[in-house]
Motif scaffolding. Structure first.
Motif, PDB file in Angstrom:
ATOM      1  N   SER A  53      -7.006  -7.159  -5.058  1.00  0.00           N
ATOM      2  CA  SER A  53      -7.942  -6.132  -5.519  1.00  0.00           C
ATOM      3  C   SER A  53      -7.210  -5.032  -6.275  1.00  0.00           C
ATOM      4  CB  SER A  53      -8.702  -5.535  -4.326  1.00  0.00           C
ATOM      5  OG  SER A  53      -9.512  -6.509  -3.714  1.00  0.00           O
TER       6      SER A  53
ATOM      7  N   ARG B 193      -9.876  -1.157   1.860  1.00  0.00           N
ATOM      8  CA  ARG B 193     -10.887  -1.877   1.069  1.00  0.00           C
ATOM      9  C   ARG B 193     -11.963  -0.947   0.528  1.00  0.00           C
ATOM     10  NH1 ARG B 193     -10.877  -4.880  -1.493  1.00  0.00           N
ATOM     11  NH2 ARG B 193     -12.309  -6.588  -1.070  1.00  0.00           N
TER      12      ARG B 193
ATOM     13  N   THR C 107     -15.184  -5.435   6.466  1.00  0.00           N
ATOM     14  CA  THR C 107     -14.626  -4.320   7.242  1.00  0.00           C
ATOM     15  C   THR C 107     -15.410  -4.091   8.529  1.00  0.00           C
ATOM     16  OG1 THR C 107     -15.926  -2.775   5.890  1.00  0.00           O
ATOM     17  CG2 THR C 107     -13.646  -3.169   5.241  1.00  0.00           C
TER      18      THR C 107
ATOM     19  N   CYS D 252      -6.212  -7.504  -0.080  1.00  0.00           N
ATOM     20  CA  CYS D 252      -5.823  -6.118  -0.369  1.00  0.00           C
ATOM     21  C   CYS D 252      -4.959  -6.067  -1.628  1.00  0.00           C
ATOM     22  CB  CYS D 252      -5.054  -5.519   0.806  1.00  0.00           C
ATOM     23  SG  CYS D 252      -6.024  -5.262   2.304  1.00  0.00           S
TER      24      CYS D 252
ATOM     25  N   GLU E 158     -15.171 -12.378   2.397  1.00  0.00           N
ATOM     26  CA  GLU E 158     -14.397 -11.870   1.261  1.00  0.00           C
ATOM     27  C   GLU E 158     -14.187 -12.958   0.204  1.00  0.00           C
ATOM     28  OE1 GLU E 158     -13.576  -8.883   0.544  1.00  0.00           O
ATOM     29  OE2 GLU E 158     -12.523  -7.809   2.136  1.00  0.00           O
TER      30      GLU E 158
ATOM     31  N   LEU F  16     -12.683  -0.027  -3.333  1.00  0.00           N
ATOM     32  CA  LEU F  16     -14.041  -0.093  -3.872  1.00  0.00           C
ATOM     33  C   LEU F  16     -14.393   1.205  -4.593  1.00  0.00           C
ATOM     34  CD1 LEU F  16     -16.630  -1.911  -3.857  1.00  0.00           C
ATOM     35  CD2 LEU F  16     -17.365  -0.605  -1.873  1.00  0.00           C
TER      36      LEU F  16
ATOM     37  N   VAL G  50     -17.288  -6.251   0.887  1.00  0.00           N
ATOM     38  CA  VAL G  50     -16.303  -5.309   1.421  1.00  0.00           C
ATOM     39  C   VAL G  50     -16.822  -4.670   2.696  1.00  0.00           C
ATOM     40  CG1 VAL G  50     -15.131  -3.115   1.001  1.00  0.00           C
ATOM     41  CG2 VAL G  50     -15.211  -4.853  -0.794  1.00  0.00           C
TER      42      VAL G  50
END
Length: 438
Positions: A66, A124, A160, A63, A193, A128, A156
């Protein structure tokens, strides 16, 4: 007549961009998140609890990194980006709040694992979406962003989905323990990931500002070191109020000494040299690999090592302060000893790999051998008193700092002199611009 520049919704980053105050606000959320991780792991210290903390840290790191990439592509405090970033920050804050119930639901309130999974999905997917907006607006950062966007979206959505499925799996007979299948799904999500990150960061990602990227990672190391300071201040819980005894004072001073040594070993030379190496790497593919290996992946074990040390220090202070009269003689559990020494050792191993990856001439073998010898001596004494163990660790770290200072004095002087010259030149340019325009 002068034509005003059209107002931009997204402002792309530049090679000279640095960290913004909005990104510092994002890091403050991770101060709370790291603190929550250590508190949850410290309440019931066990191998299973440490495994769960490690899984949570791995997700939190993705997290964070990114968002760091987003701030490198575009100016986080300009245009539309602050509003989008605030929404992501709010989701990360709720994510940090639900960390204690990420695996096992506590009685009362909402179902913790589902709330955590939903927050992670929002963070996430939100990142994105913001990345997509930035790429379509600026066209910078990735090669062929529209054509290759699936490379970013698939991992992603996969991670998730796995976390959400894991949250919906019912508890076993013992509701206090997480379902093994849930742990397995978490592990699969993290693998998805990180493996996808290897592809993204090695083939399609480009760092716009090397200075910004290096500074962002230096700041998150500083945030983690702050966690060890907080551990000294609050002890085994968040209320503080440790008894003022000589044992507690000595333990706090020794813990602070270790923290200062860790700061010195990272910031005094290696962080500066790594940034200079990143600036000097012109080939895009070589730079992408350097960014992936040295920063995205090797900084994670550094963070884990610092937090493990902070957790061990928190437990040490709790044990020493429990009985003011016998605090000097108290012997800690072997798992606490492993956390204290293992955290520092993990940090130093990752730092050595980081220095070796960025400055290929670095030879870290001797300092690490010294620390390993100290570690073996402590374990061989079979759980020494807490203050003795902490004093030996602090002494070993001070010796490492002195050895690094002595062995690398010429290289250190060169690196720091170059950094100072760059800083002076930058300040002169800024002063000249301000003189003309302000």
């Amino acid at each position: 007549m002068e034509v005003s520049e059209p107002r931009r919704m997204i402002h792309p980053g530049a090679p000279g961009s640095r960290v913004t105050r909005l990104e510092l606000l994002y890091d403050l959320i991770f101060v709370f998140a790291f603190l929550n991780v250590t508190n949850v792991a410290g309440e019931q210290l066990s191998p299973l609890g440490l495994t769960r903390a490690l899984l949570v840290l791995a997700l939190l790191w993705w997290c964070w990194t990114s968002f760091a990439a987003l701030g490198n592509l575009a100016r986080a405090d300009q245009g539309l980006l602050p509003l989008l970033s605030f929404a992501i920050m709010a989701a990360v804050l709720v994510l940090a709040l639900t960390l204690p119930e990420a695996f096992v639901d506590d009685p009362g309130g909402l179902y913790g694992p589902v709330v955590f999974a939903a927050c992670y999905a929002v963070v996430r997917v939100g990142q994105l979406a913001v990345h997509w907006t930035v790429l379509r607006t600026t066209g910078a950062g990735w090669v062929g962003p529209l054509r290759n966007f699936g490379v970013f979206a698939v991992p992603v959505l996969t991670s998730t989905t796995l976390i959400l499925i894991a949250a919906l799996i019912p508890h076993g007979a013992d509701k206090a323990e997480p379902n093994p299948v849930r742990l397995g799904l978490w592990g699969a999500a993290i693998v998805a990931e990180y493996l996808a990150g290897t592809v993204r960061l090695s083939g399609r990602f480009y760092i716009v500002s090397a200075g910004h990227w290096a500074e962002r990672h230096a700041l998150i190391v500083l945030v983690a070191l702050g966690e060890s300071i907080i551990s000294i201040g609050v002890g085994p819980n968040l209320t503080g109020g440790l008894p003022v005894t000589w044992a507690v004072i000595v333990a706090a001073a020794l813990g602070f000494t270790v923290t200062v040594c860790l700061w010195w070993m990272y910031f005094d030379e290696h962080a500066i040299a790594a940034e200079q190496s990143l600036h000097g790497t012109r080939d895009p593919e070589v730079r992408r690999r350097l960014v992936r290996d040295a920063y995205t992946y090797l900084h994670l074990p550094m963070i884990i090592g610092i937090i493990a040390f902070a957790l061990g220090l928190k437990r040490y202070l709790g044990d020493i302060s429990a009985d003011p009269e016998t605090g000097w003689q108290h012997r800690v559990e072997i798992l606490e000893l492993d956390l204290l020494y293992g955290g520092v050792l993990l940090f130093l191993l990752a730092l050595a790999a980081f220095a070796r990856r960025t400055t290929h001439h670095y030879r870290p073998a001797l300092p690490l051998v010294v620390l390993v010898v100290v570690l073996v001596v402590v374990i061989a004494t079979i759980r020494p008193p807490a203050l003795i163990a902490l004093a030996m660790l602090a002494t070993g770290c001070v010796v490492l700092v002195l050895m690094q200072f002595w062995q690398r004095s010429h290289a250190r002087s060169r690196v720091r002199r170059t950094a100072l010259n760059e800083q002076l030149a930058s300040e002169a340019d800024q002063s000249e611009w301000r003189r003309k325009h302000l």
